[in-house]
Design a protein around this motif. Structure first.
Motif, PDB file in Angstrom:
ATOM      1  N   VAL A 199      45.746  31.540  50.620  1.00  0.00           N
ATOM      2  CA  VAL A 199      46.277  30.549  49.684  1.00  0.00           C
ATOM      3  C   VAL A 199      45.127  29.746  49.076  1.00  0.00           C
ATOM      4  O   VAL A 199      45.071  29.520  47.863  1.00  0.00           O
ATOM      5  CB  VAL A 199      47.277  29.632  50.403  1.00  0.00           C
ATOM      6  CG1 VAL A 199      47.768  28.539  49.455  1.00  0.00           C
ATOM      7  CG2 VAL A 199      48.452  30.431  50.926  1.00  0.00           C
ATOM      8  N   GLN A 200      44.183  29.394  49.942  1.00  0.00           N
ATOM      9  CA  GLN A 200      43.028  28.647  49.421  1.00  0.00           C
ATOM     10  C   GLN A 200      42.222  29.486  48.439  1.00  0.00           C
ATOM     11  O   GLN A 200      41.769  29.014  47.407  1.00  0.00           O
ATOM     12  CB  GLN A 200      42.128  28.220  50.573  1.00  0.00           C
ATOM     13  CG  GLN A 200      42.604  26.919  51.171  1.00  0.00           C
ATOM     14  CD  GLN A 200      41.956  26.642  52.506  1.00  0.00           C
ATOM     15  OE1 GLN A 200      40.993  27.316  52.888  1.00  0.00           O
ATOM     16  NE2 GLN A 200      42.485  25.661  53.213  1.00  0.00           N
ATOM     17  N   PHE A 201      42.107  30.726  48.806  1.00  0.00           N
ATOM     18  CA  PHE A 201      41.380  31.680  47.966  1.00  0.00           C
ATOM     19  C   PHE A 201      42.040  31.751  46.589  1.00  0.00           C
ATOM     20  O   PHE A 201      41.391  31.771  45.548  1.00  0.00           O
ATOM     21  CB  PHE A 201      41.398  33.029  48.672  1.00  0.00           C
ATOM     22  CG  PHE A 201      40.812  34.162  47.894  1.00  0.00           C
ATOM     23  CD1 PHE A 201      39.441  34.220  47.656  1.00  0.00           C
ATOM     24  CD2 PHE A 201      41.624  35.169  47.391  1.00  0.00           C
ATOM     25  CE1 PHE A 201      38.921  35.271  46.959  1.00  0.00           C
ATOM     26  CE2 PHE A 201      41.093  36.220  46.682  1.00  0.00           C
ATOM     27  CZ  PHE A 201      39.734  36.269  46.467  1.00  0.00           C
ATOM     28  N   LEU A 202      43.381  31.730  46.555  1.00  0.00           N
ATOM     29  CA  LEU A 202      44.107  31.785  45.294  1.00  0.00           C
ATOM     30  C   LEU A 202      43.816  30.559  44.439  1.00  0.00           C
ATOM     31  O   LEU A 202      43.706  30.653  43.214  1.00  0.00           O
ATOM     32  CB  LEU A 202      45.605  31.866  45.556  1.00  0.00           C
ATOM     33  CG  LEU A 202      46.165  33.226  45.940  1.00  0.00           C
ATOM     34  CD1 LEU A 202      47.652  33.111  46.236  1.00  0.00           C
ATOM     35  CD2 LEU A 202      45.922  34.235  44.839  1.00  0.00           C
ATOM     36  N   ASN A 203      43.700  29.415  45.112  1.00  0.00           N
ATOM     37  CA  ASN A 203      43.474  28.190  44.368  1.00  0.00           C
ATOM     38  C   ASN A 203      42.183  28.222  43.577  1.00  0.00           C
ATOM     39  O   ASN A 203      42.001  27.479  42.641  1.00  0.00           O
ATOM     40  CB  ASN A 203      43.468  27.005  45.330  1.00  0.00           C
ATOM     41  CG  ASN A 203      44.886  26.661  45.750  1.00  0.00           C
ATOM     42  OD1 ASN A 203      45.829  26.990  45.032  1.00  0.00           O
ATOM     43  ND2 ASN A 203      45.047  26.049  46.904  1.00  0.00           N
ATOM     44  N   SER A 204      41.268  29.116  43.983  1.00  0.00           N
ATOM     45  CA  SER A 204      39.991  29.187  43.292  1.00  0.00           C
ATOM     46  C   SER A 204      40.047  30.129  42.092  1.00  0.00           C
ATOM     47  O   SER A 204      39.003  30.448  41.532  1.00  0.00           O
ATOM     48  CB  SER A 204      38.914  29.657  44.273  1.00  0.00           C
ATOM     49  OG  SER A 204      39.179  31.005  44.616  1.00  0.00           O
ATOM     50  N   CYS A 205      41.221  30.570  41.693  1.00  0.00           N
ATOM     51  CA  CYS A 205      41.392  31.493  40.576  1.00  0.00           C
ATOM     52  C   CYS A 205      40.393  32.649  40.604  1.00  0.00           C
ATOM     53  O   CYS A 205      39.519  32.757  39.728  1.00  0.00           O
ATOM     54  CB  CYS A 205      41.246  30.764  39.232  1.00  0.00           C
ATOM     55  SG  CYS A 205      42.578  29.633  38.921  1.00  0.00           S
ATOM     56  N   PRO A 206      40.457  33.499  41.609  1.00  0.00           N
ATOM     57  CA  PRO A 206      39.461  34.578  41.746  1.00  0.00           C
ATOM     58  C   PRO A 206      39.621  35.614  40.649  1.00  0.00           C
ATOM     59  O   PRO A 206      40.677  35.727  40.030  1.00  0.00           O
ATOM     60  CB  PRO A 206      39.812  35.187  43.112  1.00  0.00           C
ATOM     61  CG  PRO A 206      41.258  34.894  43.304  1.00  0.00           C
ATOM     62  CD  PRO A 206      41.529  33.610  42.616  1.00  0.00           C
ATOM     63  N   ASP A 207      38.581  36.391  40.458  1.00  0.00           N
ATOM     64  CA  ASP A 207      38.680  37.432  39.433  1.00  0.00           C
ATOM     65  C   ASP A 207      39.458  38.617  40.006  1.00  0.00           C
ATOM     66  O   ASP A 207      39.585  38.770  41.226  1.00  0.00           O
ATOM     67  CB  ASP A 207      37.298  37.841  38.937  1.00  0.00           C
ATOM     68  CG  ASP A 207      36.475  38.423  40.035  1.00  0.00           C
ATOM     69  OD1 ASP A 207      36.444  39.673  40.148  1.00  0.00           O
ATOM     70  OD2 ASP A 207      35.897  37.625  40.824  1.00  0.00           O
ATOM     71  N   PRO A 208      40.015  39.473  39.119  1.00  0.00           N
ATOM     72  CA  PRO A 208      40.944  40.516  39.577  1.00  0.00           C
ATOM     73  C   PRO A 208      40.388  41.393  40.697  1.00  0.00           C
ATOM     74  O   PRO A 208      41.074  41.647  41.686  1.00  0.00           O
ATOM     75  CB  PRO A 208      41.198  41.342  38.319  1.00  0.00           C
ATOM     76  CG  PRO A 208      40.924  40.412  37.199  1.00  0.00           C
ATOM     77  CD  PRO A 208      39.883  39.443  37.668  1.00  0.00           C
ATOM     78  N   GLY A 209      39.131  41.842  40.557  1.00  0.00           N
ATOM     79  CA  GLY A 209      38.569  42.741  41.567  1.00  0.00           C
ATOM     80  C   GLY A 209      38.604  42.120  42.946  1.00  0.00           C
ATOM     81  O   GLY A 209      39.071  42.714  43.917  1.00  0.00           O
ATOM     82  N   ALA A 210      38.142  40.869  43.036  1.00  0.00           N
ATOM     83  CA  ALA A 210      38.079  40.189  44.330  1.00  0.00           C
ATOM     84  C   ALA A 210      39.479  40.012  44.890  1.00  0.00           C
ATOM     85  O   ALA A 210      39.726  40.189  46.091  1.00  0.00           O
ATOM     86  CB  ALA A 210      37.388  38.838  44.172  1.00  0.00           C
ATOM     87  N   LEU A 211      40.433  39.658  44.010  1.00  0.00           N
ATOM     88  CA  LEU A 211      41.801  39.414  44.456  1.00  0.00           C
ATOM     89  C   LEU A 211      42.405  40.685  45.062  1.00  0.00           C
ATOM     90  O   LEU A 211      42.971  40.675  46.162  1.00  0.00           O
ATOM     91  CB  LEU A 211      42.632  38.940  43.279  1.00  0.00           C
ATOM     92  CG  LEU A 211      44.106  38.669  43.592  1.00  0.00           C
ATOM     93  CD1 LEU A 211      44.250  37.515  44.565  1.00  0.00           C
ATOM     94  CD2 LEU A 211      44.900  38.390  42.329  1.00  0.00           C
ATOM     95  N   ILE A 212      42.240  41.771  44.323  1.00  0.00           N
ATOM     96  CA  ILE A 212      42.838  43.024  44.808  1.00  0.00           C
ATOM     97  C   ILE A 212      42.201  43.463  46.120  1.00  0.00           C
ATOM     98  O   ILE A 212      42.868  43.899  47.053  1.00  0.00           O
ATOM     99  CB  ILE A 212      42.712  44.112  43.718  1.00  0.00           C
ATOM    100  CG1 ILE A 212      43.691  43.776  42.594  1.00  0.00           C
ATOM    101  CG2 ILE A 212      43.014  45.489  44.274  1.00  0.00           C
ATOM    102  CD1 ILE A 212      43.479  44.564  41.341  1.00  0.00           C
ATOM    103  N   GLU A 213      40.907  43.257  46.201  1.00  0.00           N
ATOM    104  CA  GLU A 213      40.210  43.627  47.436  1.00  0.00           C
ATOM    105  C   GLU A 213      40.736  42.813  48.621  1.00  0.00           C
ATOM    106  O   GLU A 213      41.018  43.337  49.695  1.00  0.00           O
ATOM    107  CB  GLU A 213      38.718  43.376  47.244  1.00  0.00           C
ATOM    108  CG  GLU A 213      37.860  44.101  48.255  1.00  0.00           C
ATOM    109  CD  GLU A 213      36.390  43.883  47.929  1.00  0.00           C
ATOM    110  OE1 GLU A 213      35.634  43.647  48.870  1.00  0.00           O
ATOM    111  OE2 GLU A 213      36.036  43.927  46.729  1.00  0.00           O
TER     112      GLU A 213
END
Lengths: 224, 276, 574
Positions: A199-213
């Motif tokens: 959830v915290q990771f999401l708050n940082s608006c990650p880029d697509p590659g990182a999110l999917i990984e």
């Protein structure tokens, strides 16, 4: 075609012991070579039709219901895409903005889909807390080829009538052609969202590659 | 696994030796002995193509009131939970049917002669018929209880010998005891026997569990018998020869059993042995 | 050489193994011939020895003869051939229904010898059950020699029986009908042809060796419509007589079993009693065919009262012979008692209504025989065909059918189990193909059990268990001890559901606190019947199977239904 005891036991739905007993009792046509029994498919077929027994030796069995593993969440996210900086100040406008961005939905269906999403929101908000919502329609969308999950990061948090009253910043749109994908994706997603670091990771608006990984790593931890 | 050995209890000192052997066998390979205390002097075993009536001699019915207590005491000594078999079906009121649904059967060399006569004599005709029809291997115990610390398989290359090899491997795996193979070279060379094993995809298992494979020339049968360790369990296959052939030619099994005092585990022609 | 071998194999497999009709006909006729020979041998040797012993019957010490015979016969059975007691027909039915007709080789001669000893010395018994036993054992052993399967072996057992019965009575149809009606209990096309051929083979053998045509000769009878009413009364009478006969056989036999006398003394007592009766009433001795003949031909000389006494004397003598150590069948005694009943009935009728226009005494003797045979064996067809064939006349067929069916029905009403089947039914071993008992006995627990269950340790925390449930399809989880792997209890999802939905409990309990230890368990040795009873009693749909303290698997009712249906199809269709 010749069958062994084991093959035949599969076709008749019994254990090999039963087949051996039937052979001993003289109920099956069998040829014995050495200490092994062999069954000829053609003879069995003839025997079965003579005695009115349904026997399906050919491999055209009704396919067993697959385990509903379906499609992994990371894959669905890849399908749906990740979108940033969506504008809007209420539920309807952010949903509309999201739909506009998702190219996989045919244009003609977008207004209808928006209605359905809103219908669902009015019944019960999909805001699950921590600033996250999972909007989805209640009926399967037959026009989609494959399930997709679109991740939308909002420019401004929106009041979503979420359970914890927090404004929502991230939307996971789940759009599926079939209900069984829907359930699977929903459960996989809620497993991921239970993880606080995610959830915290999401708050940082990650880029697509990182999110999917990240999703990929998390879903592998899920025993289901 | 739940392997079960049927033991027909004889309430005499001689029977005790046999029973001790059963218990030892079961403990070593982690099976369970099931004891049948006969109540009449005969019983029937129905195999798939024969009904064998076993006539027991009178000593099996000795003092029935103490039989159970004796058996239980021996069970306790071995630290095994006592289990008794009660026949459920009767062909006639004095003729119970004993189930053939066991994994092993323990027999003295003869079940219907007096123990004094047998010593190392012949295998009785009933025991022979049981061996011929049984779907399980038969443990023929030595006259006096004898523990064993190894397994010797007599391997002659035939279908049945492969079964006895399989059984030997199975026992070696269950007990962790060393396994030796003994082969009497008859017509073919050593390679022939190795090929037989290879064909059955048993090579890796043999390499893993067999300590040594001994080969002997055809004339050296007696030497071989002498060199088999006296404290090993001999596993061998028996053939379904007719009675005439056996009288004329004599059977290897007969020579072996009358020469060596070891415990024998005999694999009959109808046995099915799988490695699971 | 190789080609010859190949041709032989081809012929063998094409003709015999794949389609066994021809094989069964050939082997069946062989069985019929062999059992026919055995039957004829017994009959001839009986005749000659009875002839030879005849002069001695008049001495005062003649009463020990049956005792000696019974003694020898029981000692032979017990010590030499080591057979179980009894006349053998239930044993054959038992072997047919439970073990695919497997019989011992020794059965093919032992009963012949023992019954020969009993009957020739004067014991009141018949040679038919022994030849049935030996005929069926011959059939079974031929099948064993040819390595046939159960179904074929059962047919050959039927062939042997049919051959034996048809040879001893020279009555092929009766042999066929007896074999199918009493022994096999299923009318199937594949059975009937070989058995019919075996029956004919047996009859041919008997005709070739003993040239006489029918067992009992007689003048043609004239039965009329007026006979119908008396026939009905006679049928009721024979039904009661047969029930009385069956009961006294069992009672007196049971009495001997209860007594603590050794076997040989039982045989002597029984034999002497029979001998004493025999001195005063020679009719009770042996199989009594001679007296049947006199009754049928109408030259029977006893008065009404004596005839009645003779019925009871014969019943008592037969029960003493068979129950107290002798060996033999009840076929011939049935015939004699039946004809005595018929004659007594006729005499009574004649006494009450001297002018009644009814058929002759011989005809009533005939009807009485049918009535008793059908009543005792509860096999009406056997009764009808046997009497028709051994008397060689069809003119009485209508009253025969009447008497036979009424007598069988009546005695079935009073005593639902026939003489041959009573023991089997009492032991729960009467299993005709396609019946519930047969299916349940064929299906073993090994075939039904489902074993792919996840075992869990009793020291597992509930939270870990919840994770296991998530992944599993099962509703049952056996709980085992850590080190010994011994079964401790079982967890049913049904009963723990309320805790599973309560996350607060997840870390609070261990599995041994929530497992169910009271659940009844079955063992692999149990019969399916008992297991089903246990499940019904405890209201369970699934039962765990535990062997040596280890969990093996579960038996589920749904699986039983599935297999039960398959088994039913297999047993009734094929």
């Amino acid at each position: 075609m010749e069958l062994s005891i084991f093959d035949l036991s599969k076709h008749l739905g019994v254990v090999p012991d039963t087949i051996e007993r039937w052979v001993r009792q003289g109920k099956l046509p069998v040829s014995k070579t050495g200490s092994n029994y062999r069954f000829r498919a053609s003879e069995l077929q003839k025997w079965a039709s003579k005695h009115n027994i349904s026997l399906n030796i050919s491999d055209k069995k009704v396919p067993e219901k697959k385990n509903e593993a379906g499609i992994p969440l990371s894959h669905a996210v890849q399908n749906g895409g990740v979108y940033y900086d969506l504008l809007g100040e209420d539920v309807k406008s952010v949903l509309n903005a999201s739909l506009e961005r998702i190219s996989k939905i045919p244009k003609d269906f977008k207004p209808d889909l928006l209605d359905r999403l809103m219908e669902r929101e009015q019944a019960l908000s999909t805001g699950i807390g921590n600033g996250i919502a999972i909007p989805h329609p209640r009926v399967p969308l037959g026009y989609l080829n494959e399930p997709l999950v679109a991740v939308c990061f909002l420019e401004n948090p929106v009041d979503y009538q979420a359970m914890d009253q927090q404004p929502v910043k991230v939307l996971f749109l789940i759009l599926c052609p079939d209900l069984k994908f829907h359930l699977h994706l929903l459960s996989a997603l809620s497993f991921c969202l239970r993880d606080k670091s995610f959830v915290q990771f999401l708050n940082s608006c990650p880029d697509p590659g990182a999110l999917i990984e990240k999703i990929d790593v998390l879903q592998n931890l899920n025993p289901l | 696994m739940n392997y079960k050995l049927l033991h027909i209890f004889r309430n005499t000192p001689f029977g005790r030796e046999t029973f001790l052997q059963s218990l030892y066998f079961c403990k070593t390979i982690k099976a369970y002995p099931v004891v049948y205390i006969p109540k009449s002097d005969k019983f029937l075993m129905y195999f798939s193509n024969d009904a064998v009536q076993v006539d027991l001699d009178h000593s099996y019915l000795n003092s029935p009131e103490t039989a159970k207590a004796h058996a239980e005491a021996l069970f306790e000594e071995a630290g095994i939970n006592p289990m008794f078999y009660e026949p459920k079906n009767f062909t006639a009121s004095t003729l119970p049917d004993v189930s053939t649904n066991f994994d092993y059967l323990c027999c003295p060399r003869s079940v219907s002669d007096l123990s004094s006569k047998i010593g190392l004599g012949h295998i009785g005709p009933k025991v022979r018929r049981i061996i011929k029809h049984a779907t399980f291997p038969v443990l023929i115990s030595s006259p006096v209880f004898k523990s064993w610390t190894g397994i010797s398989v007599f391997f002659g290359g035939s279908e049945n010998a492969v079964k006895s090899l399989t059984l030997g491997l199975k026992i070696a795996m269950a007990s962790g005891l060393p396994l030796n193979l003994y082969t009497l070279i008859e017509k073919n060379g050593e390679d022939y026997y190795r090929e037989v094993v290879q064909k059955r995809n048993m090579e890796s298992l043999v390499d893993k569990y067999v300590t040594k494979w001994h080969f002997y020339e055809n004339e050296a049968f007696d030497t071989m018998l002498y060199e088999v360790p006296h404290d090993s369990l001999i596993v061998l296959g028996a053939y379904g020869h007719g009675i005439i052939k056996e009288l004329l030619l004599g059977s290897k099994m007969e020579i072996i059993q009358s020469t060596v005092t070891n415990n024998l585990l005999i694999v009959g022609p109808n046995c099915t042995i799988s490695l699971q | 050489m190789q080609t010859i071998k190949n041709i032989y194999r081809a012929i063998y497999y094409r003709l015999f193994r794949l389609d066994d009709r021809l094989l069964l006909i050939v082997a069946g006729s062989l069985a019929g011939i062999c059992s026919g020979l055995a039957a004829v041998a017994l009959r001839l040797s009986l005749e000659s020895v009875i002839e030879w012993l005849h002069p001695f019957r008049h001495y005062w010490w003649a009463f020990v003869l049956p005792a000696a015979g019974a003694l020898l016969s029981s000692l032979y059975l017990e010590k030499v051939s080591k057979e179980g007691a009894g006349h053998g027909v239930p044993e054959v039915i038992y072997a047919v229904s439970r073990y695919g007709g497997l019989l011992r080789l020794r059965s093919s001669y032992s009963r012949l010898i023992s019954s020969f000893l009993t009957i020739s010395s004067g014991g009141s018994a018949g040679p038919e059950a022994p030849v049935v036993m030996s005929g069926s054992a011959i059939g079974s052993n031929i099948a064993k020699f040819l390595v046939l399967n159960d179904r074929q072996r059962i047919t050959l057992v039927g062939c042997g029986t049919a051959g034996a019965i048809s040879a001893i009575f020279n009555a092929p149809i009766a042999g066929l009908v007896f074999s199918i009606e009493v022994l096999l209990g299923e009318w199937k096309f594949v059975n009937i042809i070989p058995i019919a051929i075996a029956a004919v083979a047996g009859a041919q053998i008997s005709q070739a060796i003993i040239p006489e045509q029918v067992l009992f000769n007689h003048q043609p009878f004239n039965t009329m419509a007026a006979d119908i009413l008396p026939c009905l009364c006679l049928a009721v009478l024979t039904a009661f007589t047969s029930v009385f006969f069956t009961k006294s056989l069992r009672k007196i036999g049971g009495f001997a079993k209860k007594s603590s006398l050794p076997l040989w003394s039982r045989a002597i007592i029984g034999g002497c009693l029979v001998g004493v009766i025999g001195i005063h009433m020679p009719l009770v001795l042996g199989e009594g065919y001679h007296f049947i003949q006199t009754m049928i031909s109408g030259s029977f000389s006893m008065g009404l009262f004596l005839t009645f006494v003779a019925i009871f004397a014969k019943i008592f003598a037969t029960a003493m012979t068979l129950g107290w150590g002798g060996s033999g069948g009840i076929f011939a005694p049935c015939l004699l008692i039946g004809s005595l009943t018929g004659v007594a009935f006729h005499k009574t009728l004649f006494f009450l209504l001297p002018s009644a226009g009814i058929a002759s005494e011989g005809a009533y003797a005939l009807l009485g025989m049918t009535g008793l045979i059908s009543g005792v064996m509860q096999a009406p067809l056997t009764g009808i065909f046997l009497i028709v064939e051994i008397t060689g006349g069809y003119e009485t067929i209508l009253p025969l059918i009447l008497v036979s069916s009424i007598s069988a029905t009546m005695s079935h009403y009073i005593e639902p189990a026939s003489f041959y089947l009573k023991d089997l039914i009492e032991k729960g071993q009467f299993m005709r193909p396609g019946t519930d008992a047969r299916i349940l006995s064929d299906l073993s627990l090994n075939e039904i059990i489902e074993t792919n269950y996840t075992k869990v340790s009793e020291n597992m925390v509930f939270r870990d268990f919840i994770e296991i449930i998530k992944l599993s399809q099962h509703n049952f989880f056996p709980v085992i001890e850590d080190e010994t792997q011994i079964y401790k209890g079982i967890i049913q999802i049904r009963t723990i559901r309320k805790y599973a939905l309560e996350p607060g409990m997840y870390d609070m309990v261990f599995l041994n606190q929530i497992m169910d230890t009271e659940v009844a368990t079955a063992s692999l040795e149990d019969d399916l019947q008992d297991v089903l009873d246990m499940m019904d009693l405890n209201n369970m749909d699934s039962i765990p199977v535990v062997e040596n303290g280890r969990f093996v698997g579960m038996i589920q009712k749904t699986r039983i239904l599935d297999l039960y249906r398959r088994e039913l199809i297999m047993q009734t269709n094929i």
